[in-house]
Design a protein around this motif. Structure first.
Motif, PDB file in Angstrom:
ATOM      1  N   LEU A  83      18.045 -62.818  15.353  1.00 36.25           N
ATOM      2  CA  LEU A  83      19.469 -63.040  15.563  1.00 36.25           C
ATOM      3  C   LEU A  83      19.692 -62.986  17.064  1.00 36.25           C
ATOM      4  O   LEU A  83      19.107 -62.144  17.750  1.00 36.25           O
ATOM      5  N   LEU A  84      20.524 -63.869  17.579  1.00 37.09           N
ATOM      6  CA  LEU A  84      20.827 -63.944  19.005  1.00 37.09           C
ATOM      7  C   LEU A  84      22.333 -63.910  19.189  1.00 37.09           C
ATOM      8  O   LEU A  84      23.037 -64.778  18.656  1.00 37.09           O
ATOM      9  N   SER A  85      22.832 -62.914  19.923  1.00 36.15           N
ATOM     10  CA  SER A  85      24.265 -62.897  20.240  1.00 36.15           C
ATOM     11  C   SER A  85      24.505 -63.772  21.460  1.00 36.15           C
ATOM     12  O   SER A  85      23.712 -63.796  22.392  1.00 36.15           O
ATOM     13  N   ASP A  86      25.597 -64.524  21.420  1.00 34.32           N
ATOM     14  CA  ASP A  86      25.972 -65.416  22.522  1.00 34.32           C
ATOM     15  C   ASP A  86      27.382 -65.040  22.950  1.00 34.32           C
ATOM     16  O   ASP A  86      28.364 -65.541  22.398  1.00 34.32           O
ATOM     17  N   PRO A  87      27.523 -64.111  23.917  1.00 32.53           N
ATOM     18  CA  PRO A  87      28.836 -63.606  24.297  1.00 32.53           C
ATOM     19  C   PRO A  87      29.791 -64.677  24.803  1.00 32.53           C
ATOM     20  O   PRO A  87      30.980 -64.633  24.501  1.00 32.53           O
ATOM     21  N   ASN A  88      29.300 -65.641  25.558  1.00 33.68           N
ATOM     22  CA  ASN A  88      30.192 -66.643  26.133  1.00 33.68           C
ATOM     23  C   ASN A  88      30.770 -67.581  25.084  1.00 33.68           C
ATOM     24  O   ASN A  88      31.898 -68.039  25.214  1.00 33.68           O
ATOM     25  N   ALA A  89      30.014 -67.863  24.024  1.00 33.52           N
ATOM     26  CA  ALA A  89      30.489 -68.757  22.968  1.00 33.52           C
ATOM     27  C   ALA A  89      31.103 -68.001  21.796  1.00 33.52           C
ATOM     28  O   ALA A  89      31.710 -68.612  20.923  1.00 33.52           O
ATOM     29  N   GLY A  90      30.945 -66.671  21.754  1.00 28.37           N
ATOM     30  CA  GLY A  90      31.482 -65.891  20.650  1.00 28.37           C
ATOM     31  C   GLY A  90      30.755 -66.142  19.342  1.00 28.37           C
ATOM     32  O   GLY A  90      31.353 -66.112  18.270  1.00 28.37           O
ATOM     33  N   ILE A  91      29.451 -66.386  19.423  1.00 25.85           N
ATOM     34  CA  ILE A  91      28.642 -66.736  18.249  1.00 25.85           C
ATOM     35  C   ILE A  91      27.454 -65.783  18.137  1.00 25.85           C
ATOM     36  O   ILE A  91      26.906 -65.351  19.148  1.00 25.85           O
ATOM     37  N   VAL A  92      27.053 -65.486  16.906  1.00 24.94           N
ATOM     38  CA  VAL A  92      25.743 -64.897  16.650  1.00 24.94           C
ATOM     39  C   VAL A  92      24.938 -65.973  15.941  1.00 24.94           C
ATOM     40  O   VAL A  92      25.351 -66.487  14.897  1.00 24.94           O
ATOM     41  N   TRP A  93      23.822 -66.340  16.540  1.00 30.13           N
ATOM     42  CA  TRP A  93      22.934 -67.359  15.991  1.00 30.13           C
ATOM     43  C   TRP A  93      21.842 -66.711  15.154  1.00 30.13           C
ATOM     44  O   TRP A  93      21.312 -65.666  15.518  1.00 30.13           O
ATOM     45  N   SER A  94      21.471 -67.344  14.064  1.00 33.37           N
ATOM     46  CA  SER A  94      20.265 -67.026  13.326  1.00 33.37           C
ATOM     47  C   SER A  94      19.249 -68.091  13.735  1.00 33.37           C
ATOM     48  O   SER A  94      19.515 -69.284  13.615  1.00 33.37           O
ATOM     49  N   VAL A  95      18.107 -67.648  14.238  1.00 33.27           N
ATOM     50  CA  VAL A  95      17.073 -68.573  14.709  1.00 33.27           C
ATOM     51  C   VAL A  95      15.836 -68.343  13.845  1.00 33.27           C
ATOM     52  O   VAL A  95      15.287 -67.240  13.822  1.00 33.27           O
ATOM     53  N   ASP A  96      15.426 -69.365  13.113  1.00 31.75           N
ATOM     54  CA  ASP A  96      14.290 -69.191  12.203  1.00 31.75           C
ATOM     55  C   ASP A  96      12.957 -69.299  12.946  1.00 31.75           C
ATOM     56  O   ASP A  96      12.915 -69.583  14.140  1.00 31.75           O
ATOM     57  N   ALA A  97      11.877 -69.052  12.231  1.00 27.25           N
ATOM     58  CA  ALA A  97      10.534 -69.028  12.835  1.00 27.25           C
ATOM     59  C   ALA A  97      10.142 -70.364  13.463  1.00 27.25           C
ATOM     60  O   ALA A  97       9.296 -70.406  14.350  1.00 27.25           O
ATOM     61  N   ASP A  98      10.793 -71.451  13.026  1.00 21.85           N
ATOM     62  CA  ASP A  98      10.515 -72.770  13.610  1.00 21.85           C
ATOM     63  C   ASP A  98      11.421 -73.076  14.796  1.00 21.85           C
ATOM     64  O   ASP A  98      11.352 -74.159  15.361  1.00 21.85           O
ATOM     65  N   ARG A 135      14.832 -73.186  14.761  1.00 19.20           N
ATOM     66  CA  ARG A 135      16.100 -73.844  14.425  1.00 19.20           C
ATOM     67  C   ARG A 135      17.249 -72.847  14.500  1.00 19.20           C
ATOM     68  O   ARG A 135      17.159 -71.746  13.942  1.00 19.20           O
ATOM     69  N   PHE A 136      18.319 -73.246  15.179  1.00 21.32           N
ATOM     70  CA  PHE A 136      19.507 -72.411  15.355  1.00 21.32           C
ATOM     71  C   PHE A 136      20.539 -72.722  14.270  1.00 21.32           C
ATOM     72  O   PHE A 136      20.817 -73.886  13.989  1.00 21.32           O
ATOM     73  N   ARG A 137      21.111 -71.649  13.679  1.00 17.05           N
ATOM     74  CA  ARG A 137      22.170 -71.780  12.689  1.00 17.05           C
ATOM     75  C   ARG A 137      23.195 -70.692  13.003  1.00 17.05           C
ATOM     76  O   ARG A 137      22.832 -69.519  13.134  1.00 17.05           O
ATOM     77  N   PRO A 138      24.486 -71.060  13.142  1.00 15.89           N
ATOM     78  CA  PRO A 138      25.470 -70.016  13.431  1.00 15.89           C
ATOM     79  C   PRO A 138      25.618 -69.068  12.238  1.00 15.89           C
ATOM     80  O   PRO A 138      25.793 -69.502  11.105  1.00 15.89           O
ATOM     81  N   LEU A 139      25.519 -67.789  12.503  1.00 21.72           N
ATOM     82  CA  LEU A 139      25.686 -66.771  11.473  1.00 21.72           C
ATOM     83  C   LEU A 139      27.120 -66.254  11.468  1.00 21.72           C
ATOM     84  O   LEU A 139      27.687 -65.989  10.426  1.00 21.72           O
ATOM     85  N   ALA A 140      27.698 -66.121  12.664  1.00 18.48           N
ATOM     86  CA  ALA A 140      29.090 -65.666  12.809  1.00 18.48           C
ATOM     87  C   ALA A 140      29.695 -66.359  14.016  1.00 18.48           C
ATOM     88  O   ALA A 140      29.046 -66.509  15.052  1.00 18.48           O
ATOM     89  N   ARG A 141      30.952 -66.782  13.868  1.00 17.41           N
ATOM     90  CA  ARG A 141      31.677 -67.452  14.960  1.00 17.41           C
ATOM     91  C   ARG A 141      32.999 -66.727  15.209  1.00 17.41           C
ATOM     92  O   ARG A 141      33.451 -65.966  14.374  1.00 17.41           O
ATOM     93  N   GLY A 142      33.604 -67.021  16.338  1.00 19.66           N
ATOM     94  CA  GLY A 142      34.923 -66.484  16.631  1.00 19.66           C
ATOM     95  C   GLY A 142      34.934 -65.024  17.026  1.00 19.66           C
ATOM     96  O   GLY A 142      35.968 -64.376  16.971  1.00 19.66           O
ATOM     97  N   LEU A 143      33.785 -64.513  17.431  1.00 16.88           N
ATOM     98  CA  LEU A 143      33.718 -63.128  17.881  1.00 16.88           C
ATOM     99  C   LEU A 143      34.256 -63.041  19.299  1.00 16.88           C
ATOM    100  O   LEU A 143      34.144 -63.978  20.079  1.00 16.88           O
ATOM    101  N   ARG A 144      34.843 -61.904  19.636  1.00 15.75           N
ATOM    102  CA  ARG A 144      35.501 -61.776  20.933  1.00 15.75           C
ATOM    103  C   ARG A 144      34.525 -61.811  22.095  1.00 15.75           C
ATOM    104  O   ARG A 144      34.713 -62.521  23.053  1.00 15.75           O
ATOM    105  N   PHE A 145      33.501 -61.049  22.059  1.00 20.86           N
ATOM    106  CA  PHE A 145      32.478 -61.047  23.105  1.00 20.86           C
ATOM    107  C   PHE A 145      31.283 -60.282  22.555  1.00 20.86           C
ATOM    108  O   PHE A 145      31.070 -59.124  22.886  1.00 20.86           O
TER     109      PHE A 145
END
Length: 105
Positions: A61-76, A78-88
């Motif tokens: 899982l990768l937090s992205d403070p500037n975009a307000g997203i937590v990404w799920s990144v699989d072993a290959d 590939r990025f998939r948003p896990l949560a959006r609209g987070l404050r920071f």
């Protein structure tokens, strides 16, 4: 690496590094061999990003403070948003069943 920010080790002993200065994730074998280099969606320019990692059994899982997203990144890589609209979103942790994200002001 240029300005590495965080590191996580997955169950298969891959070492994932947030390479902030190069706007990417890098994945290394235990031997140090580079296995993958993945650009992070939306990361470009001179701004350094403070993304934080947590291994989740399928990748990271990768937090992205500037975009307000937590990404799920699989072993290959590939990025998939896990949560959006987070404050920071800052730190991220997971037990596999539960995920906790800290938000900063």
């Amino acid at each position: 690496l240029r300005s590495p920010v965080d590191v996580a080790v997955t169950d298969d002993d891959r070492v994932w590094v947030v390479d902030s200065g190069n706007h990417r994730l890098q994945v290394f074998a235990p031997s140090g061999e580079v296995l993958q280099t993945r650009p992070v969606p939306g990361w470009s320019g001179e701004l350094l990003r403070e993304g934080y990692l947590a291994a989740d059994g399928r990748g990271v899982l990768l937090s992205d403070p500037n975009a307000g997203i937590v990404w799920s990144v699989d072993a290959d890589g590939r990025f998939r948003p896990l949560a959006r609209g987070l404050r920071f979103p800052g730190g991220v942790a997971t037990s596999g069943a539960e995920t906790v994200v800290s938000e900063r002001d």
